[in-house]
Motif scaffolding. Structure first.
Motif, mmCIF file in Angstrom:
data_model
loop_
_atom_site.group_PDB
_atom_site.id
_atom_site.type_symbol
_atom_site.label_atom_id
_atom_site.label_comp_id
_atom_site.label_asym_id
_atom_site.label_seq_id
_atom_site.Cartn_x
_atom_site.Cartn_y
_atom_site.Cartn_z
ATOM 1 N N ILE A 182 -9.720 6.392 -4.155
ATOM 2 C CA ILE A 182 -8.941 5.604 -3.200
ATOM 3 C C ILE A 182 -9.830 4.599 -2.485
ATOM 4 N N PRO A 199 -9.218 3.037 0.668
ATOM 5 C CA PRO A 199 -8.195 3.221 1.706
ATOM 6 C C PRO A 199 -7.946 1.951 2.496
ATOM 7 N N ASN A 200 -6.705 1.785 2.941
ATOM 8 C CA ASN A 200 -6.314 0.613 3.708
ATOM 9 C C ASN A 200 -5.758 1.066 5.055
ATOM 10 N N TYR A 251 0.838 -1.207 0.000
ATOM 11 C CA TYR A 251 0.000 0.000 0.000
ATOM 12 C C TYR A 251 0.872 1.255 0.000
ATOM 13 N N THR A 305 -2.776 6.395 4.616
ATOM 14 C CA THR A 305 -3.820 7.103 3.869
ATOM 15 C C THR A 305 -3.813 8.588 4.223
ATOM 16 N N THR A 364 -3.443 11.646 1.639
ATOM 17 C CA THR A 364 -4.437 12.708 1.468
ATOM 18 C C THR A 364 -3.852 14.081 1.793
ATOM 19 N N PHE A 406 -13.222 8.558 -1.654
ATOM 20 C CA PHE A 406 -13.075 7.246 -1.051
ATOM 21 C C PHE A 406 -14.196 6.319 -1.496
ATOM 22 N N CYS A 443 0.987 4.364 -2.805
ATOM 23 C CA CYS A 443 0.847 5.774 -2.417
ATOM 24 C C CYS A 443 2.047 6.601 -2.867
ATOM 25 N N GLN A 457 -4.611 3.428 7.880
ATOM 26 C CA GLN A 457 -5.033 4.792 8.170
ATOM 27 C C GLN A 457 -3.892 5.792 8.110
#
Length: 353
Positions: free
Chosen positions: A130, A132-133, A113, A138, A142, A154, A117, A135
């Protein structure tokens, strides 16, 4: 008002402003006083103005690049359905100079992940979709997107502390509450319940599963306080270990008659039950994977909660394009229906006409 085609000059004359002011309001380019904007908007409302989106797209000289960050998929799995929805939206947006690409990662794999990114930051993008995986990663992504004024949306689950353009997906906690409510309709006095949990249940990547579990337990706390509930941890890959442990579990807990799985792997439990020629009085799980549907039809699974993954992907891309191409307002949260599927209605279920 009479139904007719109004030009920018017509609208400007009716509002008492310049044609340039009307053009800036229509295309959300700013630099318009509040009073002038209100005058133009009043006229637009009176004439029920709707822009010609096809003409706007054809007239646009800019090419738009949308990138979708989602997990790798195999045919017929959940993320394959998401990708099919994305591809459908991409095809519709192609005439408007929109190109859609993917960055894939391995679900619940932090380095994978992080790599996706990081790769995004070397791309020239206009908007990002996205799934998201983790936190923390992510939030870093963002933060970068916001610093570059790149809109993002999302799907699958929401991270409310960000400034996403929109979230498209289920209300996970409500879906868990509903899963409990339909499951407990089969409950009989003295029966016990088993919750089949992921061996990565405490992983930051499993936020959605946790929210479903919270909703599920909220219903039980309100309606079945004295119910005996067991946890059983399913290993994602080690099916041999699962089988031996399930043998032991059911031998030691003969009153267990109800079960719930909070991710798409209800087929693991259903497959075990089929091999052992056993059935629970009721078993509920998530997502319309082909294997899950097969066990729904054969009776090992009683209920599947569908969340329309294809529609999530489709609506995610369309929302971003409405924002960046057509300058249309976008609803901040678009909840997907919480579909309850049984063998009696599964053959009538579809996402798209």
């Amino acid at each position: 008002m009479e139904n007719k085609n109004y030009t920018i000059k017509d609208i400007a004359r009716m509002a008492g402003v310049s044609a340039g002011t009307v053009d800036r309001v229509l295309h959300n380019r700013g630099d318009v006083s509040r009073a002038s904007r209100e005058k133009v908007q009043k006229v637009l409302d009176e004439i029920d103005y709707h822009p010609n989106m096809f003409a706007i797209g054809l007239a646009a000289k800019k090419r738009y690049h949308v990138v979708c960050i989602i997990p790798y998929y195999i045919e017929h799995d959940y993320w394959h359905s998401v990708a099919r929805g994305i591809d459908r939206a991409a095809q519709e947006m192609r005439p408007f100079n929109v190109g859609v690409d993917y960055l894939f990662y391995s679900h619940a794999n932090k380095p994978s992940y992080q790599e996706a990114c990081t790769r995004l930051q070397s791309e020239s993008v206009d908007a990002v979709l996205i799934a998201p995986n983790f936190q923390d990663d992510t939030l870093k992504l963002t933060s970068y997107l916001e610093s570059k004024n790149i809109p993002y949306a999302f799907i699958d689950f929401n991270m409310e502390q960000t400034h996403a353009l929109c979230y498209i997906g289920q209300d996970s906690q409500v879906s868990g509450y509903i899963a409990a409510k339909i499951l407990m309709r089969r409950y009989r006095e003295g029966q016990e319940l088993v919750l089949f949990l992921n061996n990565q249940k405490n992983s930051p990547a499993e936020v959605q599963m946790q929210r479903r579990l919270e909703g599920f337990m909220q219903y039980l706390a309100a309606e079945h306080r004295n119910l005996i509930v067991h946890d059983f941890v399913l290993h994602k890959e080690n099916t041999d270990a699962n089988e031996k442990q399930l043998d032991t579990f059911f031998a030691e807990h003969p009153k267990v008659a109800l079960g719930a799985v909070f991710n798409s792997r209800v087929y693991q439990v259903a497959g075990y039950l089929q091999r052992k020629k056993q059935k629970l009085d009721a078993l509920v799980g998530y997502d319309l994977l082909q294997k899950n549907v097969e066990y729904l039809k054969s009776g090992e699974v009683n209920y599947l909660i569908g969340q329309r993954p294809g529609l999530q992907g489709y609506c995610g891309v369309k929302a971003l394009c409405n924002h960046i191409v057509f300058k249309k307002p976008v609803t901040a949260v678009k909840y997907m229906p919480i579909d309850v599927l049984m063998k009696e209605n599964i053959d009538f279920y579809f996402e798209f006409e």
